[in-house]
Structure formats: structure tokens, C-alpha cells
Design an enzyme around this catalytic site. Structure first.
Site, PDB file in Angstrom:
ATOM      1  N   GLU A  80      16.207  43.576 176.878  1.00  0.00           N
ATOM      2  CA  GLU A  80      15.054  42.386 176.973  1.00  0.00           C
ATOM      3  C   GLU A  80      13.719  43.092 176.266  1.00  0.00           C
ATOM      4  O   GLU A  80      13.635  44.141 175.791  1.00  0.00           O
ATOM      5  CB  GLU A  80      14.821  42.155 178.263  1.00  0.00           C
ATOM      6  CG  GLU A  80      16.050  41.771 179.075  1.00  0.00           C
ATOM      7  CD  GLU A  80      16.379  40.294 179.146  1.00  0.00           C
ATOM      8  OE1 GLU A  80      15.283  39.356 179.052  1.00  0.00           O
ATOM      9  OE2 GLU A  80      17.567  39.790 179.258  1.00  0.00           O
ATOM     10  N   LYS A 118      11.417  41.812 170.308  1.00  0.00           N
ATOM     11  CA  LYS A 118      12.426  42.551 170.303  1.00  0.00           C
ATOM     12  C   LYS A 118      12.873  43.521 169.258  1.00  0.00           C
ATOM     13  O   LYS A 118      13.835  44.113 168.976  1.00  0.00           O
ATOM     14  CB  LYS A 118      13.851  41.934 171.041  1.00  0.00           C
ATOM     15  CG  LYS A 118      13.514  41.426 172.359  1.00  0.00           C
ATOM     16  CD  LYS A 118      14.538  40.928 172.904  1.00  0.00           C
ATOM     17  CE  LYS A 118      15.141  39.610 172.613  1.00  0.00           C
ATOM     18  NZ  LYS A 118      16.281  39.059 173.291  1.00  0.00           N
ATOM     19  N   ARG A 149      24.869  31.156 175.056  1.00  0.00           N
ATOM     20  CA  ARG A 149      24.946  32.665 176.061  1.00  0.00           C
ATOM     21  C   ARG A 149      25.060  32.097 177.493  1.00  0.00           C
ATOM     22  O   ARG A 149      24.750  30.814 177.617  1.00  0.00           O
ATOM     23  CB  ARG A 149      23.329  33.009 175.705  1.00  0.00           C
ATOM     24  CG  ARG A 149      23.007  33.097 174.366  1.00  0.00           C
ATOM     25  CD  ARG A 149      23.614  34.593 173.780  1.00  0.00           C
ATOM     26  NE  ARG A 149      23.644  35.784 174.740  1.00  0.00           N
ATOM     27  CZ  ARG A 149      22.479  36.549 174.717  1.00  0.00           C
ATOM     28  NH1 ARG A 149      21.615  36.362 173.955  1.00  0.00           N
ATOM     29  NH2 ARG A 149      22.708  37.446 175.338  1.00  0.00           N
TER      30      ARG A 149
END
Ligand SMILES: [Zn+2]
Length: 266
Positions: free
Chosen positions: A3, A51, A252
Site C-alpha cells: 500500500e 505507489k 480485486r
């Protein structure tokens, strides 16, 4: 999948270890850069944008950026000379050596070297960065609410809306706010409150290795719903559910408590 807080911490460790030092050797184990040699250059800094990791490396006026992304399996390790690596050597994609440190990027999903001025091409699409110095709540709210029909779980995971939330925080944040992950963004009572909470959680965890959203760092007690499908909700005892969410081919797993997170508000 790492994350935003994990990536932020990785950037900080690389930055502290490498910045200001000259590269003694560089070794790119990806075909496109197999012959690239950055030795003799100075590492300026490493920073996270959402990210994505950006390592800026300079020689005189010529500054390049090593852009890497951890995606599912990637990690950066730092080793002192002579220390055995903790992952197999064949997984190494980049090895940067200074006099003090060997930085090894394992199983990186993205490895590319750009001109410093080209950074925008790889991170310019990102929404406001939850852990960035330029975090902009209003802009993030504007982007998230621009498509009111979209499911909230999908909208906050979309890095173009805001950068830093991965699949784990997506589920946990929806729980913390009592929102069913399929609730349309237009029906979320207070999107700003949701995003403020997101920032609080990432800020609280960015210096920890064990992430928690419950406030409890003991093993097995860190999270409310993520990967707890079939087990009782920590608040009400109802079995946690799991379902796939997201645009086709990018679905997801999403976890939620059907009692604490009703599908509709009011
Ligand atoms: Zn519950």
C-alpha cells in the site's frame, strides 16, 4: 500488494541510505537496460509518488530518474557489503552499489530510466498523494465524486482519483466508515470524512512494519475485515463476506461486514 504507506517507507529507507552517495556500480537485470551503466553518478534522492518510486540520479546537469513499482511481489532491500541477500538473486532486477550500501530491487513490476523532466509521463496521471507534501483533500474529493454512480470501493482504489490506497486499505476504510463497498459514491454521506480517515490511517502506519487499522498491532488482530471472510465481524459477530470488485480483468477481492456496512444508506 504494498500500500502507499509501505512504498513511502521504502522510499524513505532508500533515500536515507543512498542520497548524496556516488554509485560504485549499477546492474540492471532487465533486457531494456542491460547495458546501462550509472556508475560514477550521484544519487540525489528517492521519493514516493503514490505507489511509484522515483530515484533521481545525477551527473553534472544530466539528471535521470529510476522509476520502479513494487506491484504484487516487488521489494527493495538494503544490504551491507558481504551480507547474504534475503531473496533469490535471480529475482533481482536492479542492483545499485555505493561505498556503504547495496540496494537490490527484487521482482519489480516496473523498472525504467527516464530523463528527470519526463517524470510526469509516469506519475502525472495520479490524483493527490495521501502521503505527499502536496496532499489536496478538495481536489481528491472532486475527483472521487466526479462519477457519482461508481462504487465507493472502486473509486478510492483508482489511483487517478487519489494515490496511495491499495486493496487492503480499500476494504478497511469502507468498514471504518460503515460503507458497503458497492455503495455509489453519490450516496456516501461525507466523502471528505472518508478521505481524511484514509490519510490518518496511512500516516499512522507509515513508520510501522505491521499495518493496523484496529489500533491493535498483535498478530491476527490488526485488521477489521481484510482477508477475514467467513470469520465473525469484530464489532457485531456477523460473518465477513468477500466478493470481486472492479472493472473487468482488474477485479480485486473486497471484504465487508453486511451488517456494519449496509449496501444502501438510510
Ligand atoms: Zn459487523
Amino acid at each position: 500488494m504494498p500500500e502507499g504507506d509501505t512504498v513511502w517507507r521504502t522510499a524513505r529507507r532508500l533515500d536515507q541510505a543512498l542520497s548524496g552517495s556516488v554509485l560504485v556500480t549499477s546492474d540492471f537485470r532487465v533486457p531494456a537496460y542491460a547495458t546501462l551503466d550509472l556508475s560514477g553518478r550521484t544519487v540525489v534522492e528517492t521519493l514516493a509518488r503514490g505507489k511509484h518510486l522515483l530515484t533521481r540520479i545525477r551527473k553534472g546537469d544530466d539528471e535521470v530518474t529510476l522509476h520502479t513499482h513494487l506491484k504484487m511481489e516487488g521489494s527493495w532491500h538494503l544490504y551491507r557489503e558481504g551480507t547474504p541477500w534475503r531473496r533469490p538473486a535471480h529475482q533481482a532486477r536492479v542492483v545499485l552499489r555505493t561505498a556503504e550500501w547495496t540496494a537490490v530491487g527484487f521482482s519489480l513490476a516496473i523498472v525504467e530510466v527516464l530523463g528527470r523532466a519526463e517524470e510526469d509521463q509516469v506519475v502525472g496521471h495520479l490524483g493527490p498523494d495521501l502521503l505527499g507534501p502536496d496532499w489536496d483533500l478538495e481536489e481528491a474529493v472532486r475527483r472521487v465524486t466526479s462519477d457519482p454512480e461508481r462504487a465507493v470501493g472502486e473509486a478510492i482504489l483508482d489511483q487517478r482519483n487519489l494515490a496511495g490506497i491499495g486493496n487492503m486499505y480499500k476494504s478497511e476504510l469502507c468498514f471504518l466508515l460503515g460503507l458497503g463497498p458497492w455503495l455509489p459514491v453519490g450516496e456516501v454521506p461525507d466523502v471528505a470524512a472518508l478521505l481524511r480517515q484514509a490519510r490518518r490511517v496511512l500516516e499512522a502506519n507509515k513508520l510501522r512494519t505491521a499495518q493496523t487499522t484496529t489500533g491493535d498491532t498483535r498478530r491476527g488482530r490488526e485488521l477489521w475485515v481484510y482477508r477475514r471472510d467467513g470469520r465473525p465481524c469484530r464489532r457485531c459477530g456477523t460473518a465477513v463476506e468477500v466478493g470481486m470488485q472492479g472493472p473487468q480483468t482488474q477485479e480485486r477481492a473486497t471484504y465487508w461486514c453486511p451488517h456494519c456496512q449496509p449496501a444502501r444508506q438510510g
